[in-house]
Design a protein around this motif. Structure first.
Motif, short mmCIF file in Angstrom:
data_model
loop_
_atom_site.label_atom_id
_atom_site.label_comp_id
_atom_site.label_asym_id
_atom_site.label_seq_id
_atom_site.Cartn_x
_atom_site.Cartn_y
_atom_site.Cartn_z
N ILE A 149 0.84 -1.20 0.00
CA ILE A 149 0.00 0.00 0.00
C ILE A 149 0.87 1.25 0.00
N ALA A 150 1.89 1.27 0.86
CA ALA A 150 2.77 2.43 0.94
C ALA A 150 3.54 2.62 -0.37
N LEU A 151 3.99 1.53 -0.98
CA LEU A 151 4.74 1.63 -2.23
C LEU A 151 3.82 2.10 -3.36
N TYR A 152 2.60 1.62 -3.37
CA TYR A 152 1.62 2.05 -4.37
C TYR A 152 1.37 3.55 -4.23
N LEU A 153 1.22 4.03 -2.99
CA LEU A 153 0.98 5.45 -2.75
C LEU A 153 2.19 6.29 -3.15
N ALA A 154 3.40 5.79 -2.88
CA ALA A 154 4.61 6.52 -3.29
C ALA A 154 4.65 6.68 -4.80
N ASN A 155 4.27 5.65 -5.55
CA ASN A 155 4.22 5.76 -7.00
C ASN A 155 3.14 6.73 -7.45
N ASP A 156 2.02 6.75 -6.75
CA ASP A 156 0.98 7.73 -7.06
C ASP A 156 1.52 9.15 -6.96
N MET A 157 2.34 9.39 -5.96
CA MET A 157 2.84 10.74 -5.70
C MET A 157 3.96 11.14 -6.64
N ARG A 187 -6.06 1.27 1.34
CA ARG A 187 -5.21 2.41 0.99
C ARG A 187 -5.83 3.72 1.49
N PHE A 188 -7.14 3.83 1.33
CA PHE A 188 -7.84 5.01 1.82
C PHE A 188 -7.67 5.15 3.33
N GLN A 189 -7.82 4.06 4.06
CA GLN A 189 -7.64 4.07 5.51
C GLN A 189 -6.21 4.47 5.88
N PHE A 190 -5.25 3.96 5.13
CA PHE A 190 -3.85 4.24 5.40
C PHE A 190 -3.56 5.74 5.23
N ILE A 191 -4.09 6.33 4.15
CA ILE A 191 -3.88 7.76 3.92
C ILE A 191 -4.51 8.59 5.03
N ARG A 192 -5.72 8.21 5.44
CA ARG A 192 -6.39 8.93 6.51
C ARG A 192 -5.60 8.84 7.81
#
Length: 227
Positions: A149-157, A187-192
């Motif tokens: 999840i964290a790696l996916y979010l890093a790629n998003d950014m 992923r939504f929960q993680f960002i929140r």
């Protein structure tokens, strides 16, 4: 952090799910515990259309949540000159969690597959540790799903090419697409849980790498790849 262009871009095929028995379908057994935040029905805020540069040195890119201290730089008579020094919010336990997850066989296979470092170069992996430090979970709660999840979010950014990150789903679920909505829910929960603090500066990434400079993943530098 300035967006770095990979020195080589080869078009690898998306990996096929393993037949060696690795537990791809892991979400059911690795859903965050009771301390994870509940899902808010409000929609996610739209991501900025322009990717941040990793070399930008503006003050606004200092990682939120990191405090500052003032230290004496020079002392002359009764006069002293102070300079501001940033204090990282990343604790040793966050590095330990990351190192533990690097021993996961599915994560190891994923990093070995990403030979061109399109999804997991050293800066994107540094962001994984930064996100762990902001999410507020206990060390024992972080599992394989949180790494992805964290790696996916890093790629998003950070990445303009979003296609390679789809390989994350192949390694987690194989051809089963039914689990993807649950992944995005987590992923939504993680960002929140991070209070929407998704930006990580180049300075913080380099501080994270300097904590254990001999760790093998910090050698995953795109600029060292052969053209």
């Amino acid at each position: 952090m300035a967006h770095r262009q990979p020195c080589s871009q080869s078009e690898d095929q998306s990996p096929q799910p393993s037949s060696s028995g690795y537990p791809f379908n892991v979400v059911d057994e690795e859903i965050p515990g009771p301390s994870a935040p509940w899902v808010d029905p409000c929609p996610l805020p739209e991501s900025p259309t322009r990717k941040r540069g990793r070399d930008d040195e503006s003050d606004e890119e200092t990682a939120p949540g990191a405090g500052d201290i003032w230290v004496v730089e020079t002392l002359c008579g009764l006069k002293m000159k102070l300079k501001r020094q940033r204090v990282s919010s990343v604790l040793p336990e966050h590095h330990e969690v990351f190192n533990r997850l690097l021993e996961d066989p599915v994560i190891q296979r994923f990093l070995a597959w990403d030979k061109n470092l399109r999804v997991s170069d050293k800066y994107l992996l540094s962001m994984v540790i930064a996100y762990f430090s902001r999410a507020g979970l206990f060390s024992w709660q972080y599992q394989r799903i949180h790494f992805f999840i964290a790696l996916y979010l890093a790629n998003d950014m950070e990445e303009d090419n979003q296609a390679p990150k789809q390989a994350i789903f192949s390694f987690l679920y194989g051809k089963n697409r039914s689990q993807r909505p649950l992944f995005h829910k987590l992923r939504f929960q993680f960002i929140r849980s991070m209070d929407w603090r998704t930006r990580v500066s180049r300075e913080e990434c380099e501080e994270i790498q300097a904590f254990d400079p001999e760790l093998w993943v910090w050698g995953r530098d795109r600029c060292t790849l052969m053209p």
